[in-house]
Design a protein around this motif. Structure first.
Motif, short mmCIF file in Angstrom:
data_model
loop_
_atom_site.label_atom_id
_atom_site.label_comp_id
_atom_site.label_asym_id
_atom_site.label_seq_id
_atom_site.Cartn_x
_atom_site.Cartn_y
_atom_site.Cartn_z
N SER A 64 -9.40 -26.87 58.80
CA SER A 64 -10.77 -27.30 58.50
C SER A 64 -10.82 -28.81 58.50
O SER A 64 -9.93 -29.48 57.95
N ILE A 65 -11.86 -29.38 59.12
CA ILE A 65 -12.04 -30.83 59.18
C ILE A 65 -13.43 -31.16 58.63
O ILE A 65 -14.44 -30.61 59.10
N GLN A 66 -13.46 -32.04 57.62
CA GLN A 66 -14.72 -32.47 57.03
C GLN A 66 -14.88 -33.95 57.34
O GLN A 66 -14.08 -34.77 56.90
N PHE A 67 -15.90 -34.30 58.08
CA PHE A 67 -16.11 -35.69 58.50
C PHE A 67 -17.48 -36.15 58.04
O PHE A 67 -18.47 -35.43 58.16
N GLY A 68 -17.55 -37.37 57.52
CA GLY A 68 -18.84 -37.96 57.21
C GLY A 68 -18.75 -39.00 56.11
O GLY A 68 -17.86 -38.94 55.24
N ALA A 69 -19.67 -39.96 56.13
CA ALA A 69 -19.73 -40.96 55.07
C ALA A 69 -19.96 -40.26 53.74
O ALA A 69 -20.84 -39.41 53.61
N GLY A 70 -19.16 -40.63 52.75
CA GLY A 70 -19.28 -40.03 51.43
C GLY A 70 -18.54 -38.72 51.26
O GLY A 70 -18.65 -38.07 50.22
N ALA A 71 -17.75 -38.33 52.25
CA ALA A 71 -17.05 -37.03 52.19
C ALA A 71 -16.08 -36.96 51.01
O ALA A 71 -15.79 -35.86 50.52
N LEU A 72 -15.57 -38.11 50.54
CA LEU A 72 -14.64 -38.09 49.42
C LEU A 72 -15.26 -37.47 48.17
O LEU A 72 -14.55 -36.89 47.35
N SER A 73 -16.57 -37.59 48.04
CA SER A 73 -17.23 -37.05 46.84
C SER A 73 -17.09 -35.54 46.74
O SER A 73 -17.26 -34.97 45.66
N ARG A 74 -16.78 -34.88 47.85
CA ARG A 74 -16.63 -33.42 47.84
C ARG A 74 -15.18 -32.99 47.62
O ARG A 74 -14.87 -31.80 47.72
N LEU A 75 -14.29 -33.96 47.34
CA LEU A 75 -12.88 -33.64 47.19
C LEU A 75 -12.63 -32.63 46.08
O LEU A 75 -11.82 -31.72 46.23
N GLY A 76 -13.32 -32.78 44.96
CA GLY A 76 -13.10 -31.89 43.83
C GLY A 76 -13.39 -30.44 44.15
O GLY A 76 -12.57 -29.55 43.92
N GLU A 77 -14.59 -30.18 44.69
CA GLU A 77 -14.96 -28.80 44.98
C GLU A 77 -14.07 -28.21 46.07
O GLU A 77 -13.72 -27.02 46.03
N THR A 78 -13.69 -29.05 47.05
CA THR A 78 -12.80 -28.56 48.10
C THR A 78 -11.43 -28.23 47.53
O THR A 78 -10.85 -27.17 47.83
N ALA A 79 -10.92 -29.12 46.69
CA ALA A 79 -9.60 -28.88 46.10
C ALA A 79 -9.60 -27.64 45.22
O ALA A 79 -8.63 -26.86 45.22
N ARG A 80 -10.65 -27.43 44.47
CA ARG A 80 -10.71 -26.26 43.58
C ARG A 80 -10.64 -24.96 44.37
O ARG A 80 -9.99 -24.00 43.95
N SER A 81 -11.25 -24.93 45.55
CA SER A 81 -11.27 -23.70 46.33
C SER A 81 -10.04 -23.53 47.20
O SER A 81 -9.67 -22.41 47.56
N VAL A 82 -9.36 -24.65 47.52
CA VAL A 82 -8.24 -24.59 48.46
C VAL A 82 -6.89 -24.75 47.79
O VAL A 82 -5.92 -24.05 48.11
N VAL A 83 -6.80 -25.67 46.82
CA VAL A 83 -5.50 -26.08 46.29
C VAL A 83 -5.16 -25.38 44.99
O VAL A 83 -4.04 -24.90 44.81
#
Length: 385
Positions: free
Chosen positions: A11-30
């Motif tokens: 999965s690749i997430q690209f875009g300005a401000g994408a770091l703000s979604r790190l928490g929700e992504t990490a919770r579902s993936v990591v």
């Protein structure tokens, strides 16, 4: 068309401000307990604090490892693995340049405790399993977020690679805003590095050179060639920074499947012995390796030239290939990078040693479109001197 294999990040997430979604992504993936791998320099930028804030808001428990060094030695990797195991982490996030991402890959692999670092050096030796892995690049150069490769410094100066699809992350998060604060010389060196990835992938003699890699290499160069000088000299230009980060990723996808060759092979001894940053090492030898290759295998460079430098489309054959090498050298110069090995305080007496060490990079040299002997390597270093 021959058979080939193409792998990339899931999965690749690209875009300005994408770091703000790190928490929700990490919770579902990591998972709930993660190791965040980064370097001490990045901590001063505020980016690490932003990442920690996003993870905290998601209720994730973070163990921070911020001791990554450039060209990471084995000891750094083993220390990070030990910390990860003591904290009983469930996954890994790499945040930073190529060195941080490379360390994060190996921690995710080795913290499981099934394999050792010594057992996974080489191509296809790492089998897994590994812990869940998210990679967040803060430079536009290495493409490590989409490559199955991790480079380790072994001993005093030699580098070895771990190459396996197991190292590809579950998620790559690309936020151009994270690159806005990069100094001009780092922007330049990492940008040329990414271009080398695309050029070498396109021209690679590897049996897995394939249409997807060549297509991605061309697209990467079309994005980066017009953008790099703007990114170097006007570092907050959003379009230039976005084009460089996306181009770097596309080049990473290309060379992850159609591997790089002699430019990298001759660059590694420069980094190993003189601690020259990897991107700058590539830039120093790039035009000289390409001139050597173009004498007998000009085709790839004839094809690539107008995609990077449209004015070269009026030329044909060897003339276009030669002009391509000249244009790349001029681009490096316009970026403000040093141009000669002597500029890096390398004594001429070192050149035979560099040529000898470059020949150890058999994993890379086998992909070069023209066979290189030790005498050839020495001649290229002399031309670069």
């Amino acid at each position: 068309m021959g058979s080939f294999v193409f792998n990339t990040s899931r999965s690749i997430q690209f875009g300005a401000g994408a770091l703000s979604r790190l928490g929700e992504t990490a919770r579902s993936v990591v998972g709930q307990r993660i190791l965040l791998v980064t370097d001490p320099g990045l901590r001063w930028t505020g980016i690490v604090d932003r990442a920690l804030g996003a993870l905290s808001q998601a209720g994730i428990e973070v163990t921070l490892f911020s001791d990554v060094e450039a060209d990471p030695p084995e000891a750094i990797i083993l220390r990070a693995v030990a910390i990860a195991q003591d904290a009983e982490i469930q996954g890994v996030i790499g945040l930073g340049g190529g060195s941080s991402l490379d360390v994060a890959k190996l921690v995710a692999l080795l913290a499981v405790g099934v394999e050792t670092l010594q057992s996974v050096y080489g191509v296809g030796k790492a089998k897994g399993p590994r812990l869940p892995l998210i990679l967040v690049p803060t430079t536009a150069g290495t493409g490590s977020e989409v490559t199955p490769i991790s480079i380790v410094t072994t001993g005093a100066s030699e580098k070895m690679g771990v190459v396996s699809p197991v190292l590809l992350p579950d998620v790559a998060i690309l936020d151009p805003e994270l690159t806005y604060g990069l100094p001009a010389h780092i922007t330049a060196a990492t940008g040329i590095d990414a271009m080398v990835h695309a050029i070498e992938a396109f021209a690679s003699a590897n049996p897995n050179n394939n249409p997807l890699s060549r297509m991605l290499a061309v697209q990467a160069l079309q994005l980066m060639a017009p953008a790099i000088l703007t990114a170097v000299h006007h570092g907050t230009d959003a379009k230039a920074r976005g084009d460089m980060l996306l181009g770097s990723m596309l080049a990473g996808q290309a060379f992850a499947n159609s591997p790089v060759a002699a430019v990298h092979a001759l660059a590694y001894p420069l980094g190993g012995h003189f601690h020259i940053p990897h991107g700058l090492s590539n830039a120093l030898v790039l035009p000289h390796v390409l001139r050597f290759n173009a004498l007998t295998v000009p085709g790839p460079y004839i094809e690539l030239a107008p995609h990077m430098f449209p004015s070269l489309g009026r030329l044909e054959g060897q003339e276009r290939a030669a002009a391509f090498c000249e244009a790349l050298e001029q681009l490096s110069r316009d970026c403000g990078l040093p141009q000669r090995l002597r500029d890096m305080d390398i004594g001429e007496d070192w050149l035979p040693r560099l040529a000898h060490d470059a020949m150890n990079q058999t994993r890379l040299l086998v992909n070069n479109p023209r066979t290189i002997t030790e005498a050839d390597a020495l001649a290229i270093y002399r031309a670069a001197y």
